[in-house]
Design an enzyme around this catalytic site. Sequence first.
Site, PDB file in Angstrom:
ATOM      1  N   LYS A  54       0.848  -1.220   0.000  1.00  0.00           N
ATOM      2  CA  LYS A  54       0.000   0.000   0.000  1.00  0.00           C
ATOM      3  C   LYS A  54       0.867   1.247   0.000  1.00  0.00           C
ATOM      4  O   LYS A  54       2.047   1.210   0.390  1.00  0.00           O
ATOM      5  CB  LYS A  54      -0.948   0.015   1.197  1.00  0.00           C
ATOM      6  CG  LYS A  54      -0.291  -0.132   2.590  1.00  0.00           C
ATOM      7  CD  LYS A  54       0.242   1.155   3.190  1.00  0.00           C
ATOM      8  CE  LYS A  54       0.910   0.968   4.537  1.00  0.00           C
ATOM      9  NZ  LYS A  54       1.666   2.112   5.034  1.00  0.00           N
TER      10      LYS A  54
ATOM     11  N   PRO B 147      10.122  -4.313  -0.085  1.00  0.00           N
ATOM     12  CA  PRO B 147      11.181  -4.122   0.909  1.00  0.00           C
ATOM     13  C   PRO B 147      10.581  -3.885   2.292  1.00  0.00           C
ATOM     14  O   PRO B 147       9.495  -3.304   2.398  1.00  0.00           O
ATOM     15  CB  PRO B 147      11.926  -2.878   0.408  1.00  0.00           C
ATOM     16  CG  PRO B 147      11.007  -2.190  -0.532  1.00  0.00           C
ATOM     17  CD  PRO B 147      10.057  -3.219  -1.069  1.00  0.00           C
TER      18      PRO B 147
ATOM     19  N   GLY C  53       7.520   1.366   4.882  1.00  0.00           N
ATOM     20  CA  GLY C  53       6.234   2.077   4.997  1.00  0.00           C
ATOM     21  C   GLY C  53       5.249   1.639   3.931  1.00  0.00           C
ATOM     22  O   GLY C  53       4.217   2.278   3.716  1.00  0.00           O
ATOM     23  N   LEU C  54       5.556   0.512   3.274  1.00  0.00           N
ATOM     24  CA  LEU C  54       4.675   0.011   2.209  1.00  0.00           C
ATOM     25  C   LEU C  54       3.778  -1.121   2.725  1.00  0.00           C
ATOM     26  O   LEU C  54       3.017  -1.715   1.954  1.00  0.00           O
ATOM     27  CB  LEU C  54       5.511  -0.472   1.010  1.00  0.00           C
ATOM     28  CG  LEU C  54       6.353   0.620   0.331  1.00  0.00           C
ATOM     29  CD1 LEU C  54       7.289  -0.004  -0.714  1.00  0.00           C
ATOM     30  CD2 LEU C  54       5.462   1.666  -0.341  1.00  0.00           C
TER      31      LEU C  54
ATOM     32  N   GLY D   9       4.356  -4.194   3.767  1.00  0.00           N
ATOM     33  CA  GLY D   9       4.573  -5.543   3.230  1.00  0.00           C
ATOM     34  C   GLY D   9       4.155  -6.635   4.208  1.00  0.00           C
ATOM     35  O   GLY D   9       3.446  -7.574   3.836  1.00  0.00           O
TER      36      GLY D   9
ATOM     37  N   SER E  38       2.065  -6.441   6.723  1.00  0.00           N
ATOM     38  CA  SER E  38       0.600  -6.393   6.918  1.00  0.00           C
ATOM     39  C   SER E  38      -0.114  -7.038   5.734  1.00  0.00           C
ATOM     40  O   SER E  38      -1.115  -7.750   5.905  1.00  0.00           O
ATOM     41  CB  SER E  38       0.125  -4.938   7.045  1.00  0.00           C
ATOM     42  OG  SER E  38       0.816  -4.287   8.072  1.00  0.00           O
TER      43      SER E  38
ATOM     44  N   ASP F 194      -2.538  -1.779   9.914  1.00  0.00           N
ATOM     45  CA  ASP F 194      -2.743  -1.764   8.458  1.00  0.00           C
ATOM     46  C   ASP F 194      -3.412  -3.038   7.940  1.00  0.00           C
ATOM     47  O   ASP F 194      -3.753  -3.123   6.767  1.00  0.00           O
ATOM     48  CB  ASP F 194      -1.394  -1.611   7.731  1.00  0.00           C
ATOM     49  CG  ASP F 194      -0.849  -0.197   7.828  1.00  0.00           C
ATOM     50  OD1 ASP F 194      -1.661   0.754   7.813  1.00  0.00           O
ATOM     51  OD2 ASP F 194       0.379  -0.046   7.929  1.00  0.00           O
TER      52      ASP F 194
END
Length: 293
Positions: free
Chosen positions: A8, A91, A95-96, A98, A100, A133
């Site tokens: 996300k 990665p 903050g992407l 991954g 979650s 998340d």
Amino acid sequence: MRLIAHAKINWTLEITGTDGRGYHLLDMLTQSIDLGDTLTLTASDELTLSVSGNDAVPADERNLAFRAAAALRRYTGIRAGAAIRLHKSVPSGAGLGGGSADAAAVLAGLNQLWQTGLSQHDLESIGLQLGADVPFCLRGGLCRVQGIGERLTPYPAAPVWPLVLVKPCEGLSTAEIYHHYAADSAVTPAHDRVLKAALANDPRLLPRHPGNALERVSESFLPEIQQCREALLAAGAVCAQMSGSGSAVFGVFPDADSAARAAAILSGSWPWVTCCRTSASPYEFVSEEEPAL
Ligand code: ATP
């Protein structure tokens, strides 16, 4: 079964306070992207996990994919097992989301494989125990995410726009960034302008910098984040911002060609650069014949 667990981006991230237990109350516009980890789930007597693609990600009971399976077993009382194979492409410390996304895809996948028949609401409440998340990663698309991550307002007309993601060498710990966040550095992000651009399906209406309350803290640990943002804008992004607690930064481009050209230029200076798109779905089931990405 094989799934791609979509990561996300946070278009906006505002911290509106804390609840009685000290959790941060959030107000975010979050959207799935088509970059994702690959999860292969196979029925088995025991619950096992193997991880490839990132040596720093634990392959034991600390892993969110494993914890999601264990939480589903506890919630339903089912004694079934599964062999979970996780190939990381997202990665970590970026903050992407991954981890979650992996948890969400395991919950959704095992709910089918084990035929536990849980509703979306049940899965999201199990997910919330695993991380703020995870409920969003079960819903996907474009959502306003509020509270501690449990209040989701979906916008069904989620746009599909070209993105370039850039991450400095180092990642950041989400817990540490929240710990150092000071309420006096609050920002008021442009939620409404992002929504207007999304509903008009016109990335040119996006603000150049929609607003992320954690950006100042993350940049104090890693000044390269600001340089990434400036580099994306200089390469033609119409909007650029850090996602979540960083350290990845996304840039939105008016079309796929300009995104590809920018990615080629930026990959000369930054260790991790990739092109992807915003997505309308939280995960996708793919054929097991396809190689893990
Ligand atoms: P978020 O955007 O939710 O803050 P992130 O993108 O910064 O997350 P993750 O990839 O979710 O970071 O990983 C954060 C930490 O969680 C890692 O340092 C890792 O040790 C641990 N972790 C546990 N399970 C996973 C997983 N399945 N994938 C990646 N990291 C995991």
